[in-house]
Structure formats: structure tokens, C-alpha cells
Design an enzyme around this catalytic site. Structure first.
Site, PDB file in Angstrom:
ATOM      1  N   HIS A   1     -10.387  -5.254  -3.525  1.00 23.83           N
ATOM      2  CA  HIS A   1      -9.059  -5.552  -2.972  1.00 23.83           C
ATOM      3  C   HIS A   1      -9.199  -5.851  -1.493  1.00 23.83           C
ATOM      4  CE1 HIS A   1      -9.774  -1.223  -2.688  1.00 23.83           C
ATOM      5  NE2 HIS A   1      -9.088  -1.258  -1.551  1.00 23.83           N
TER       6      HIS A   1
ATOM      7  N   HIS B   1      -7.014  -5.658   2.135  1.00 21.21           N
ATOM      8  CA  HIS B   1      -5.838  -5.161   2.862  1.00 21.21           C
ATOM      9  C   HIS B   1      -5.334  -6.288   3.757  1.00 21.21           C
ATOM     10  CE1 HIS B   1      -6.727  -0.757   2.139  1.00 21.21           C
ATOM     11  NE2 HIS B   1      -7.922  -1.278   1.899  1.00 21.21           N
TER      12      HIS B   1
ATOM     13  N   ASN C   1     -12.931  -3.118   2.279  1.00 23.44           N
ATOM     14  CA  ASN C   1     -13.814  -1.968   2.441  1.00 23.44           C
ATOM     15  C   ASN C   1     -14.780  -1.927   1.269  1.00 23.44           C
ATOM     16  OD1 ASN C   1     -12.428  -1.101   4.758  1.00 23.44           O
ATOM     17  ND2 ASN C   1     -10.912  -0.008   3.523  1.00 23.44           N
TER      18      ASN C   1
ATOM     19  N   ASP D   1       0.855  -1.189   0.000  1.00 22.75           N
ATOM     20  CA  ASP D   1       0.000   0.000   0.000  1.00 22.75           C
ATOM     21  C   ASP D   1       0.892   1.239   0.000  1.00 22.75           C
ATOM     22  OD1 ASP D   1      -3.222   0.507   0.985  1.00 22.75           O
ATOM     23  OD2 ASP D   1      -1.826   2.196   1.056  1.00 22.75           O
ATOM     24  N   ILE D   2       0.512   2.250  -0.764  1.00 17.58           N
ATOM     25  CA  ILE D   2       1.323   3.474  -0.881  1.00 17.58           C
ATOM     26  C   ILE D   2       1.309   4.282   0.423  1.00 17.58           C
ATOM     27  CG2 ILE D   2      -0.408   5.121  -1.724  1.00 17.58           C
ATOM     28  CD1 ILE D   2       1.588   5.826  -3.998  1.00 17.58           C
TER      29      ILE D   2
ATOM     30  N   GLY E   1     -15.510   2.863   3.504  1.00 18.68           N
ATOM     31  CA  GLY E   1     -14.169   3.420   3.369  1.00 18.68           C
ATOM     32  C   GLY E   1     -13.470   3.063   2.072  1.00 18.68           C
ATOM     33  N   GLN E   2     -14.214   2.545   1.087  1.00 17.64           N
ATOM     34  CA  GLN E   2     -13.587   2.184  -0.190  1.00 17.64           C
ATOM     35  C   GLN E   2     -13.256   3.439  -0.993  1.00 17.64           C
ATOM     36  OE1 GLN E   2     -15.903  -0.553  -2.595  1.00 17.64           O
ATOM     37  NE2 GLN E   2     -14.234  -0.843  -4.065  1.00 17.64           N
TER      38      GLN E   2
HETATM   39  P1  5GP Z   1      -9.587   1.400   0.021  1.00 17.54           P
HETATM   40  O1  5GP Z   1      -9.657   2.729   0.719  1.00 17.54           O
HETATM   41  O2  5GP Z   1     -10.276   1.473  -1.321  1.00 17.54           O
HETATM   42  O3  5GP Z   1     -10.017   0.228   0.837  1.00 17.54           O
HETATM   43  O4  5GP Z   1      -8.050   1.135  -0.238  1.00 17.54           O
HETATM   44  C1  5GP Z   1      -7.328   1.723  -1.274  1.00 17.54           C
HETATM   45  C2  5GP Z   1      -5.892   1.690  -0.863  1.00 17.54           C
HETATM   46  O5  5GP Z   1      -5.101   1.940  -2.011  1.00 17.54           O
HETATM   47  C3  5GP Z   1      -5.516   2.762   0.170  1.00 17.54           C
HETATM   48  O6  5GP Z   1      -5.036   2.135   1.354  1.00 17.54           O
HETATM   49  C4  5GP Z   1      -4.457   3.595  -0.530  1.00 17.54           C
HETATM   50  O7  5GP Z   1      -3.405   3.989   0.326  1.00 17.54           O
HETATM   51  C5  5GP Z   1      -3.977   2.673  -1.638  1.00 17.54           C
HETATM   52  N1  5GP Z   1      -3.499   3.364  -2.825  1.00 17.54           N
HETATM   53  C6  5GP Z   1      -4.090   4.443  -3.419  1.00 17.54           C
HETATM   54  N2  5GP Z   1      -3.387   4.789  -4.520  1.00 17.54           N
HETATM   55  C7  5GP Z   1      -2.356   3.911  -4.609  1.00 17.54           C
HETATM   56  C8  5GP Z   1      -1.272   3.764  -5.551  1.00 17.54           C
HETATM   57  O8  5GP Z   1      -1.131   4.498  -6.528  1.00 17.54           O
HETATM   58  N3  5GP Z   1      -0.393   2.763  -5.309  1.00 17.54           N
HETATM   59  C9  5GP Z   1      -0.515   1.913  -4.239  1.00 17.54           C
HETATM   60  N4  5GP Z   1       0.430   0.966  -4.094  1.00 17.54           N
HETATM   61  N5  5GP Z   1      -1.521   2.025  -3.352  1.00 17.54           N
HETATM   62  C10 5GP Z   1      -2.422   3.003  -3.535  1.00 17.54           C
END
Ligand code: 5GP
Ligand code: ZN
Length: 115
Positions: free
Chosen positions: A101, A103, A88, A31-32, A94-95
Site C-alpha cells: 500500500h 500512504h 513502507n 487511514d484509521i 515501518g510496514q
Molecule cells: P504501514 O504501517 O503498513 O505502512 O501502514 C498500515 C496503515 O494501515 C497504518 O497507517 C494504519 O493506521 C492503517 N490501518 C491499520 N488497520 C486499519 C484498519 O482497520 N482500517 C484502516 N482504514 N486503516 C488501518
């Protein structure tokens, strides 16, 4: 591939990511914005918007996600203490990236209830 989908672009190699594992069904990368010492995203290669869009033919895929999560936690050395796998779903869940995906978080004690 979803149009303008960030994770489809990472899967296609068009946007770089630190890939930790890959097979014909999944890719796993850092994760970034890590929220724990280990924070990986387990991402099916098939573009599925959300958990609500799963169909019966995806059942094996989702089982495979959890198999890979456990295997990675073992390989990375944080399985014994315990870890968390999170999906999420949609805004209130929180998506932020609309490509399903999971985590995988480990390396610290997790809080409950989650925020
Ligand atoms: P969500 O909030 O949809 O459950 O998770 C999305 C995740 O993707 C977040 O934890 C966010 O930090 C990660 N993310 C967003 N943009 C990027 C990216 O460009 N590269 C990577 N490796 N992770 C990302
Ligand atoms: Zn996608």
C-alpha cells in the site's frame, strides 16, 4: 486474497472503510489513524506482500498508483502546496500491514528526514 489479510478483507467489503476512490485495480480509503489532515491508503486489489514481491507485470499497476495519487491530491485540493506518497517495506521500514500500500499524505508541511 491473502489468508487473514486485513486489506484483502477491506477490498472484499468484509471490513468497513471510508472509500475515497475505487477502480478495477485499486481501492483508496482513509487511514484509521491519520498522520496528516489528508491521509489515504492507496491499495492495489492484487494481494502483494511487500515491495520486494513486485514483478514486471506489476509495473503498470504501480505507475497507476502514482497517477491516482496525483489526481486525488488535485481533486481534494492539496496538490498545489505539495504532498507525500510513502511505501513502507518490511519491519525496519515501518510496514505493519503486509499487503502492499501507498500512504498519500497532505494538508500540512511534511518533515524531513522522516522518523
Ligand atoms: P504501514 O504501517 O503498513 O505502512 O501502514 C498500515 C496503515 O494501515 C497504518 O497507517 C494504519 O493506521 C492503517 N490501518 C491499520 N488497520 C486499519 C484498519 O482497520 N482500517 C484502516 N482504514 N486503516 C488501518
Ligand atoms: Zn491482502
Amino acid at each position: 486474497m491473502g489468508a487473514d489479510c486485513l486489506f484483502c478483507k477491506i477490498i472484499a467489503g468484509e471490513i468497513p472503510a471510508t472509500i475515497k476512490y475505487e477502480d478495477s485495480h485499486l481501492v483508496v480509503f482513509d487511514d484509521i489513524d491519520p498522520q496528516a489532515p489528508y491521509h489515504f491508503l492507496i491499495v492495489p486489489k492484487k494481494h502483494i506482500d511487500t515491495t520486494l514481491d513486485l514483478v514486471a507485470e506489476d509495473n503498470e499497476l504501480i505507475g497507476h498508483v502514482y497517477q491516482v495519487a496525483g489526481k486525488l491530491a488535485l481533486d481534494m485540493g492539496f496538490a498545489e502546496e505539495g504532498f507525500r506518497v510513502i511505501n513502507n517495506c518490511k519491519e525496519a521500514g515501518g510496514q505493519t500491514v503486509w499487503h502492499i500500500h501507498f500512504h498519500l499524505l497532505g494538508g500540512r508541511d511534511m518533515n524531513w528526514p522522516p522518523g
